[in-house]
Design an enzyme around this catalytic site. Structure first.
Site, PDB file in Angstrom:
ATOM      1  N   GLY A 221       7.749 -20.804  15.739  1.00  0.00           N
ATOM      2  CA  GLY A 221       7.971 -22.042  14.997  1.00  0.00           C
ATOM      3  C   GLY A 221       9.006 -22.964  15.605  1.00  0.00           C
ATOM      4  O   GLY A 221       9.257 -24.041  15.063  1.00  0.00           O
ATOM      5  N   GLU A 263       8.053 -15.219  18.386  1.00  0.00           N
ATOM      6  CA  GLU A 263       6.673 -15.582  18.724  1.00  0.00           C
ATOM      7  C   GLU A 263       6.502 -17.075  18.966  1.00  0.00           C
ATOM      8  O   GLU A 263       5.807 -17.757  18.220  1.00  0.00           O
ATOM      9  CB  GLU A 263       5.744 -15.180  17.558  1.00  0.00           C
ATOM     10  N   CYS A 335     -16.535 -42.114  15.556  1.00  0.00           N
ATOM     11  CA  CYS A 335     -16.994 -42.902  14.421  1.00  0.00           C
ATOM     12  C   CYS A 335     -16.433 -42.417  13.103  1.00  0.00           C
ATOM     13  O   CYS A 335     -17.158 -41.888  12.260  1.00  0.00           O
ATOM     14  CB  CYS A 335     -18.514 -42.892  14.378  1.00  0.00           C
ATOM     15  N   GLU A 336     -15.140 -42.543  12.936  1.00  0.00           N
ATOM     16  CA  GLU A 336     -14.484 -42.285  11.654  1.00  0.00           C
ATOM     17  C   GLU A 336     -13.250 -43.171  11.605  1.00  0.00           C
ATOM     18  O   GLU A 336     -12.564 -43.324  12.622  1.00  0.00           O
ATOM     19  CB  GLU A 336     -14.033 -40.819  11.535  1.00  0.00           C
TER      20      GLU A 336
HETATM   21  C1  LIG Z   1       0.992 -19.959  15.210  1.00  0.00           C
HETATM   22  C2  LIG Z   1       1.867 -18.784  15.091  1.00  0.00           C
HETATM   23  C3  LIG Z   1       3.022 -18.691  15.863  1.00  0.00           C
HETATM   24  C4  LIG Z   1       3.486 -19.784  16.783  1.00  0.00           C
HETATM   25  O1  LIG Z   1       3.974 -20.871  16.117  1.00  0.00           O
HETATM   26  P1  LIG Z   1       4.661 -22.057  16.935  1.00  0.00           P
HETATM   27  O2  LIG Z   1       5.035 -23.041  15.922  1.00  0.00           O
HETATM   28  O3  LIG Z   1       3.631 -22.580  17.881  1.00  0.00           O
HETATM   29  O4  LIG Z   1       5.823 -21.468  17.653  1.00  0.00           O
HETATM   30  C5  LIG Z   1       3.759 -17.521  15.784  1.00  0.00           C
HETATM   31  N1  LIG Z   1       3.394 -16.503  14.968  1.00  0.00           N
HETATM   32  C6  LIG Z   1       2.292 -16.563  14.199  1.00  0.00           C
HETATM   33  C7  LIG Z   1       1.948 -15.415  13.352  1.00  0.00           C
HETATM   34  C8  LIG Z   1       1.499 -17.705  14.231  1.00  0.00           C
HETATM   35  O5  LIG Z   1       0.416 -17.768  13.450  1.00  0.00           O
END
Ligand SMILES: *Cc1c(COP(=O)(O)O)cnc(C)c1O
Length: 406
Positions: A221, A263, A335-336
């Protein structure tokens, strides 16, 4: 916001690979990977969340830089294997999947995270005595749009923390070893607070009820600035806040070898890419100015889907006499009426034929692109560290549109 492409490079790329086209910078991609590998004093192993961008050439670079990978589907696992990731480097974070999909990962020796009690039961039935990870929902969320907030009380993700006794019952019933606990609070935050608070909540849960796990994974995130002047996420602040929390946890936890993961998806790839396209028309309609381009929402969904902001630069090259100044709506060729890249934005003076650049387009852009309106997906090219330019994905052809018909 500084671009990594100048006009003459843009012109050269478009001559060879068409318009629109995705252009990536190997240099920026590697820089972001290295930043993540050393952030958090090395205490959080980054696992690239591949749904942000699954181009095989980019995956190979990310793998070379030492990141592991998270996948959300068998297709992503398939691509990760092709890019050279080993089963132990891949984590399958499943959400509402069939037994067949779980089996797909189990057969390959890839660890699966389940995110509901019913999915844990399903997993136990097909992999009795196996290893598993469980995704919890810590009751905290964060993100740039409610569609991408994945923690907290109003999302479909994770197991509510209070249901830990039921988790223990299922682990015992199927003799499963809980090797990891994970969460993900949402996408694109630029402040450290919620991430650290959610991490603390998860660690408290693990310490109280789940002894002996090998890892705790706090999710991704991490945001990037999309707008001129927006500040960057402060990894030093994040590190300073989270470090003592981790040290404290290890001090009290029974498995001293426990390690921590994060992640990142967007942070790895977002800034390493721009889309180049062409201005195809300029018009005034009921006193609104429209700059028409060949970049529709088949190419970039984020603005129509999340109201996202992307910087737009006019690189020039247009030869028409039609010039447009002042606030404009930059629109695509689909086309939207929602096919709008920017509302009422001042992008300087524009001519038909100008090359325009959509910045920060590496994450959730190509991977969300489509053939809507039977438009062909653009090519992707990579500017290598030595300055050479290589194609890393062909542009679609009309044959792609026919591919799966009987
Ligand atoms: C999409 C996702 C991420 C990555 O999120 P980012 O905002 O791109 O860093 C990490 N963990 C899970 C479980 C996700 O679904």
């Amino acid at each position: 916001m500084k671009s990594f492409i100048d006009y003459s490079t843009a012109e050269k790329i478009m001559k060879e690979y068409g318009s629109p086209v995705f252009v990536y910078s190997e240099k920026i991609l590697r820089e972001r990977c290295r930043e993540l590998m050393t952030a958090f004093g090395g205490k959080l192993q980054p696992s690239y969340s591949v749904k942000a961008n699954t181009n095989l050439s980019l995956l190979r670079i990310i793998h070379q830089e030492g990141l592991k990978a998270d996948s959300m589907s068998p297709g992503e696992i398939y691509l990760l294997e092709k890019a050279g990731f080993k089963p132990k480097e891949i984590f399958y974070i499943s959400n509402n999947v069939s037994p067949e999909e779980m089996q797909f990962a189990i057969n390959r020796g890839i660890l699966v995270s389940v995110d509901s009690l019913s999915q844990l039961e399903q997993y136990g039935q097909i992999n009795q005595g196996g290893e598993v990870a469980v995704r919890f929902n810590p009751g905290i969320g964060a993100g740039h749009n409610k569609k991408v907030i994945t923690g907290g009380e109003k999302t479909k993700f994770g197991i509510q923390a209070e249901f830990w006794p039921e988790v223990l019952v299922l682990l015992e019933k199927y003799n499963l070893k809980l090797v990891g606990v994970n969460q993900h609070i949402g996408s694109l935050f630029l402040e450290a607070g919620p991430y650290v608070e959610a991490a603390e909540n998860l660690l408290n849960l693990v310490e109280a009820h789940f002894p002996g796990v090998d890892f705790v994974d706090f999710g991704g995130g991490f945001g990037v600035p999309y707008k001129e002047g927006e500040s960057r996420l402060d990894f030093k602040e994040l590190t300073d806040l989270i470090s003592p929390v981790l040290d404290n946890f290890v001090k009290n936890y029974d498995n001293k070898k426990v390690h921590f993961k994060c992640e990142p998806g967007r942070y790895v790839v977002a800034e390493s890419c721009s889309i180049l396209g062409k201005v195809t028309s300029i018009k005034e309609n009921y006193s609104q100015n429209y700059v028409g381009t060949d970049i529709g929402f088949n190419v970039i969904m984020r603005p129509i889907l999340y109201d996202s902001y992307h910087e737009i630069k006019v690189l020039g090259g247009g030869i028409s006499k039609t010039v447009c100044d002042g606030p404009v709506n930059v629109v695509g060729n689909i086309c939207e009426s929602g096919d709008i890249l920017a509302h009422d934005r001042d992008i300087g003076s524009v001519r038909i034929g100008d090359i325009i650049e959509i910045m920060t387009a590496g994450a959730y852009v190509y991977s969300m692109s489509s053939n809507y309106n039977c438009r062909l997906k653009p090519a992707e090219v990579l500017i290598k560290e030595d300055g050479s330019i290589i194609k890393i994905r062909k542009q679609d052809s009309f044959e792609n549109l026919l591919q799966n018909f009987e």
